[in-house]
Design a protein around this motif. Sequence first.
Motif, PDB file in Angstrom:
ATOM      1  N   UNK A 172       0.833  -1.190   0.000  1.00 22.38           N
ATOM      2  CA  UNK A 172       0.000   0.000   0.000  1.00 22.38           C
ATOM      3  C   UNK A 172       0.873   1.247   0.000  1.00 22.38           C
ATOM      4  N   UNK A 173       0.272   2.362  -0.375  1.00 22.75           N
ATOM      5  CA  UNK A 173       1.025   3.611  -0.399  1.00 22.75           C
ATOM      6  C   UNK A 173       1.987   3.699  -1.553  1.00 22.75           C
ATOM      7  N   UNK A 174       1.736   2.963  -2.666  1.00 21.71           N
ATOM      8  CA  UNK A 174       2.550   3.001  -3.888  1.00 21.71           C
ATOM      9  C   UNK A 174       3.972   2.491  -3.640  1.00 21.71           C
ATOM     10  N   UNK A 175       4.138   1.620  -2.651  1.00 22.17           N
ATOM     11  CA  UNK A 175       5.454   1.066  -2.325  1.00 22.17           C
ATOM     12  C   UNK A 175       5.619  -0.270  -3.037  1.00 22.17           C
ATOM     13  N   UNK A 176       6.816  -0.487  -3.632  1.00 24.24           N
ATOM     14  CA  UNK A 176       7.132  -1.709  -4.365  1.00 24.24           C
ATOM     15  C   UNK A 176       8.342  -2.369  -3.715  1.00 24.24           C
ATOM     16  N   UNK A 177       8.260  -3.673  -3.441  1.00 27.77           N
ATOM     17  CA  UNK A 177       9.372  -4.422  -2.854  1.00 27.77           C
ATOM     18  C   UNK A 177      10.026  -5.291  -3.921  1.00 27.77           C
ATOM     19  N   UNK A 178      11.376  -5.454  -3.794  1.00 32.98           N
ATOM     20  CA  UNK A 178      12.108  -6.340  -4.696  1.00 32.98           C
ATOM     21  C   UNK A 178      12.067  -5.884  -6.135  1.00 32.98           C
ATOM     22  N   UNK A 179      12.694  -4.742  -6.408  1.00 30.69           N
ATOM     23  CA  UNK A 179      12.668  -4.150  -7.752  1.00 30.69           C
ATOM     24  C   UNK A 179      13.824  -4.658  -8.608  1.00 30.69           C
ATOM     25  N   UNK A 180      13.503  -4.973  -9.881  1.00 32.87           N
ATOM     26  CA  UNK A 180      14.533  -5.298 -10.870  1.00 32.87           C
ATOM     27  C   UNK A 180      14.163  -4.551 -12.151  1.00 32.87           C
ATOM     28  N   UNK A 181      15.103  -3.738 -12.646  1.00 36.38           N
ATOM     29  CA  UNK A 181      14.877  -2.944 -13.853  1.00 36.38           C
ATOM     30  C   UNK A 181      16.040  -3.176 -14.800  1.00 36.38           C
ATOM     31  N   UNK A 182      15.744  -3.574 -16.037  1.00 43.75           N
ATOM     32  CA  UNK A 182      16.766  -3.755 -17.071  1.00 43.75           C
ATOM     33  C   UNK A 182      16.457  -2.787 -18.207  1.00 43.75           C
ATOM     34  N   UNK A 183      17.405  -1.885 -18.449  1.00 46.69           N
ATOM     35  CA  UNK A 183      17.206  -0.833 -19.439  1.00 46.69           C
ATOM     36  C   UNK A 183      18.206  -1.019 -20.577  1.00 46.69           C
ATOM     37  N   UNK A 184      17.703  -1.532 -21.731  1.00 47.92           N
ATOM     38  CA  UNK A 184      18.549  -1.743 -22.911  1.00 47.92           C
ATOM     39  C   UNK A 184      18.135  -0.825 -24.059  1.00 47.92           C
ATOM     40  N   UNK A 185      17.515   0.294 -23.741  1.00 49.26           N
ATOM     41  CA  UNK A 185      17.034   1.202 -24.795  1.00 49.26           C
ATOM     42  C   UNK A 185      18.176   1.882 -25.535  1.00 49.26           C
ATOM     43  N   UNK A 186      19.335   2.041 -24.870  1.00 46.27           N
ATOM     44  CA  UNK A 186      20.507   2.615 -25.524  1.00 46.27           C
ATOM     45  C   UNK A 186      21.562   1.513 -25.651  1.00 46.27           C
ATOM     46  N   UNK A 187      21.811   1.011 -26.860  1.00 46.51           N
ATOM     47  CA  UNK A 187      22.736  -0.127 -27.026  1.00 46.51           C
ATOM     48  C   UNK A 187      24.142   0.163 -26.511  1.00 46.51           C
ATOM     49  N   UNK A 188      24.592   1.419 -26.574  1.00 43.99           N
ATOM     50  CA  UNK A 188      25.953   1.721 -26.128  1.00 43.99           C
ATOM     51  C   UNK A 188      26.068   1.779 -24.607  1.00 43.99           C
ATOM     52  N   UNK A 189      24.942   1.930 -23.919  1.00 45.22           N
ATOM     53  CA  UNK A 189      24.960   1.965 -22.458  1.00 45.22           C
ATOM     54  C   UNK A 189      23.749   1.202 -21.934  1.00 45.22           C
TER      55      UNK A 189
END
Length: 403
Positions: free
Chosen positions: A181-198
């Motif tokens: 509740x309260x817009x809280x998220x547990x155990x976050x994993x984010x993979x960002x491949x939108x820029x191939x060089x980084x």
Amino acid sequence: MLPTHSIGLKTGIARMKILERYILARVVRMFLATLLPVLAILWLTQVLGRINLVTDSGQSILSFLTLATLILPTVIPTVLPFGLVLGAAQTLTTMNNDSELAVIDAAGAHRSIIYRPILAFAVVLCAFSFILDNYIEPKSRAEARTLIASVYADLLSTVIEEKTFREIEDGLYIQISERLSGRVLNGLFVADYREPENSYIYYAREGAVDESGSQLIMRNGQVQREDETGNVSIVQFDSYSFDLSELTSDRSQASRKATDRGLPFLLNPDPEDADYQSNPGAYRAELTRRLTDWSLPLIYAIFTIVIVGDARSHRERRIPPMATAFVLTLILRLMSQFSTNRAESDALFVPISYAIVIILFAIGLYLLLKPRRARKRASTLESAYSATARLIGRKTPSDGGVS
């Protein structure tokens, strides 16, 4: 005591009204029987194209039904004129096959007894189409855009499911272990491949989306960065802000287009409006469409009566009248739609669009008011059909009367 001829005249008028109501009732029934199935099919195709609002966005079925209802006014104006054509053509064809039109002619009734109820119904549909096009449809479109915007404004709180990898944009993947509740998220994993060089990979024990939906705040985690050479760097953080503004701006922005504007705005657009400045031709074309399309039911009804409204012999060779009426009105629709679409890029097609409607109405009214014999002689399509049939008949070898 009323004179005998006065009594007969009143009786005749009463009978004409009864007959007109009879014709009108049959046309309305056939109109609804034709309109509703076609409308349902077109509506379903539009609705199913947006089913991802439920499957991908985690929205309730109520949101989906609301969106489906808002789509309905955008479909009706397209189907309405063709429903009238098919309903009127089917009614008049059935009356001709049942010899009802021949009986009406033999009784000496004026032709107006046939076309007056159809034209009256067409006028009602024109008024309904005008109100729908200029007042109801723009509001429903604007409400639909607002609803879709509200779905994407709170992207992570609604889209991401627990313990499921989800690609929310090309090259961007997010998974959460638990939503609190309260817009809280547990155990976050984010993979960002939108820029191939980084490429970036984020881990965090917890996080939260701010109220604007533009920032993901992650706490107690690390970020891994891989450059184009393959080198990897790892940074620990106590708090990290991941920008979501670019991701949500296009989806959550309920920008109003020309189709969302009311008639007053189209007649006098705001020169400072951003969308009008970027594409003024779209507003010109939309205004032209709004002021011409509403008249199509009446024009279609006139041409349908001209083609199907006369009593014909069953032995007369001719093109099926329903097919003729439908093909002709389809051609007229394509002409009108082509000119209004071209008005977006070329202002010359604006007067052409109005001219098409006025000329078609004048031609249809002229043919409708012509004497019946002259109108029959003027039927080019049916004359060509009869000539072709006679030519084929002459080429068919005779059996010489042998049974």
